[in-house]
Design a protein around this motif. Sequence first.
Motif, PDB file in Angstrom:
ATOM      1  N   ALA A  84      17.784  -1.961  11.036  1.00 45.89           N
ATOM      2  CA  ALA A  84      17.085  -2.830  11.987  1.00 45.89           C
ATOM      3  C   ALA A  84      15.722  -2.270  12.367  1.00 45.89           C
ATOM      4  O   ALA A  84      14.776  -3.028  12.631  1.00 45.89           O
ATOM      5  N   HIS A  89      12.337  -9.438  14.478  1.00 49.88           N
ATOM      6  CA  HIS A  89      13.729  -9.862  14.605  1.00 49.88           C
ATOM      7  C   HIS A  89      13.786 -11.265  15.228  1.00 49.88           C
ATOM      8  O   HIS A  89      14.524 -12.144  14.758  1.00 49.88           O
ATOM      9  N   SER A 126      23.444  -1.643   6.937  1.00 52.19           N
ATOM     10  CA  SER A 126      23.615  -3.058   7.253  1.00 52.19           C
ATOM     11  C   SER A 126      24.548  -3.236   8.451  1.00 52.19           C
ATOM     12  O   SER A 126      25.306  -2.331   8.835  1.00 52.19           O
ATOM     13  N   TRP A 142      22.009  -3.326  13.916  1.00 49.92           N
ATOM     14  CA  TRP A 142      21.673  -4.730  14.127  1.00 49.92           C
ATOM     15  C   TRP A 142      22.439  -5.364  15.296  1.00 49.92           C
ATOM     16  O   TRP A 142      22.170  -6.517  15.660  1.00 49.92           O
ATOM     17  N   THR A 194      20.304  -6.742  18.358  1.00 50.65           N
ATOM     18  CA  THR A 194      19.047  -7.417  17.994  1.00 50.65           C
ATOM     19  C   THR A 194      19.242  -8.932  17.999  1.00 50.65           C
ATOM     20  O   THR A 194      20.365  -9.443  18.088  1.00 50.65           O
ATOM     21  N   ILE A 238      18.937 -10.750  15.529  1.00 50.56           N
ATOM     22  CA  ILE A 238      19.594 -11.128  14.280  1.00 50.56           C
ATOM     23  C   ILE A 238      21.098 -11.258  14.486  1.00 50.56           C
ATOM     24  O   ILE A 238      21.759 -12.108  13.869  1.00 50.56           O
TER      25      ILE A 238
END
Length: 759
Positions: free
Chosen positions: A401, A409, A430, A436, A439, A441
């Motif tokens: 990230a 993002h 990942s 992540w 975030t 996302i």
Amino acid sequence: MDRAATSMGELANAPGFGVSFTPIAPWWILAAISLSVLWLTLWAYRKRLNAAAGRWQYVAVGLRLAALLLCFLAALRPSVILKEKKKQAASLVFLVDASSSMRIGDEIGGKSRAEIALDALDRGLKGVKGLEKDLEVKVYEFDSKVADPKPGDLTPPRGRETALGSAMIDVHKKQEGTNKRLARLVILSDFSSNTGLNPRIAAERYKGLGTPVTTVGIGTENAGAGSRDLAMRDILTSPTVFVKNELEVKGSLVARGFANQMLDVELLVEGESAPVAKTRIKAPDDSQVIPIPGLKFVPKSPGEKLLTLRVVKRDGELVETNNEVSTFVTVLAGGLNVLFLQGGGLGWDYLYLMRSVETSPDIQVEGIRLHARADGDRSQVDDAEFIPGKYNVYILGDLSADYLTPRQHKLLADAVRKGAGFMMLGGHSSFGDGGWADTEIASILPTTIHQGDGQLEPEVGVKFTPSPLGLDGFLLQVGATREESTRIWNEMFPMQGMNHLGEPKLGASILATSPPPVAEPLMLSLRIGGDTGRSIAFAGETWVWARSSEQGRLAHRRFWRQVIFWLAHKENDAGEHVTLTLEKRRIAVGEKLDLRAVARDAKGTIVPGVQYKAHYEREEPNAASQPLEIPTQGDEGKGSIYATEYAGKPGKYTVTVTAEKDGKEIGHDSARFLVYQEDRELENPSADLKLAREISEMTGGELVSPERLGTHLSGLDRASFTEYSTPTEYKVWDNWPFLILFTLLLTIEWYLRKRHGWV
């Protein structure tokens, strides 16, 4: 037996007369045999000569020796060669160079070589005027072949090759078809021969025929060394591009005589009135090939576009016709644009994905590999890449990230909510392990993720196991039926590992899991905002499928095509279609162009049992269409076009292929290609006056200047045109008088021996 010829001193060398010998054996053998026979003859006569009185015995011996001498002469096989003058209708042929190097203006007053040649031809024709009764005067022109123009209608020089030796032989062959002797050949050229038969070999032929060749050398021998010329050599670009996507065009050129000067290069596109891109490059000190940095443009409409790289002409250029080079590019409409952001790892999925989509002309993937974390509000990716509408699909592969900024993002998440597709692949960087979870996302993923979710990496790998929902849906149908898809997935290699994913979100679909008994979610999908945007979470990597087998490679290709189409809301848009692919978009005259056609269904699967028909034509008024055989090989149609027959003429061509199944057309496609002529003339523009001198000296002719041609021809002995000397051989030993003389000598010798009782 080798033939040996011997001249008899001054007599043999005298004009019009000569003697030659062709002995039946080497000289020393003949001498040994002759001396032996002479000794035996004298030994046989010795007793009788001593016993006889008078002079008759010497007469008999002399007759026998004379007969032996005739035998010796017969063994030498002497011939008398007499040169006899004969009269015959004859031709004087002018052979004028029509190759493109004759356009070079390196003569006095800035005149081109062609202009000087025409002036010299006019003088030559005036010089032989008045001989029409006894001499036929003909004018041919040549480049790579000989042409017979109408009187006073020589074509402007444009040939791309000079085949002087072959042209000389062709002229002789044309003359053999008449009853006229070729008395003299006059060649007006720069003698820069670059193809065909060696002119020196042709000159040897003329020497044997007794035909003098007058050479008129035109041009300067240092034209290349001191000349100035700009020549485009190559153009390189992608064969396809989508509308509104950026295309980069590169090339190379050679600059001679413009050392350290700035040169302007332009990119022109068919249909555009002005150049779409420009650049300036500096010429080096020598004539090395100069690379042209990428010129970029964005096509606004679909279709086949002719691209041209052109270097702007400069004052003093030797030739200007080589200042540009062209090729075709296919601009695709409605294509799907995909941005693949790859982390700093190996990125095998990225590499294999690129290979897979190469077979799909309606998908274009832009790959960016990031090697450093974002610094404040800046990363290695520009914010403009996340503007809604720029890309249809975004894919993240093993990317942390912190390689993107928080602003990026949010931009990416907003682009998905407004209609883009999004997919995250598994990897050590990942999902939760990549940071992540906190975030923007995370809000568009179909699963809930947490920091440090971890990895699952068993020694036997992780088998991709489609769920019943996945097998019934569009994304995982890699076979013709549900059963076939199940079999293919069962035979796939297991993945090396997978990310632990959290609970599926409301509305998410579990399309695949790890094998039972754990059965963790491996692939999930989610429709966002009432199906405005779509996203997929894939906890593993897919590249192992492409390496498992040919079946796996095809399934990998279908999987990714269907994933991209689904994410872009296009799963129902693609029907059966035909794709025509050309190996090249530009070929030289004489080259072969291979092409292939393939029909696919909406899933990208090749349609079996298809028959292909094709034709091509030159882009010119009233052009005739030429059929093209394109037999089916496997599931594809393959054929070739040879630029030697119908397509052997430089220009633009279009080839069209139609696919039929069960007698019904299922689609067609077309593509354009360019046939160009390599210009060997301009590789070495220097005149070769040394060759001109050699040809004239070998054949007994003369090298004359253009302004002296008329005077030279008018000053020749006119009888030399209509009269010619031919050597005639008379064999002294192979005739009836020689036989009678030999018989008479032996008869008289026998009669004397009989009369005097010597037998």
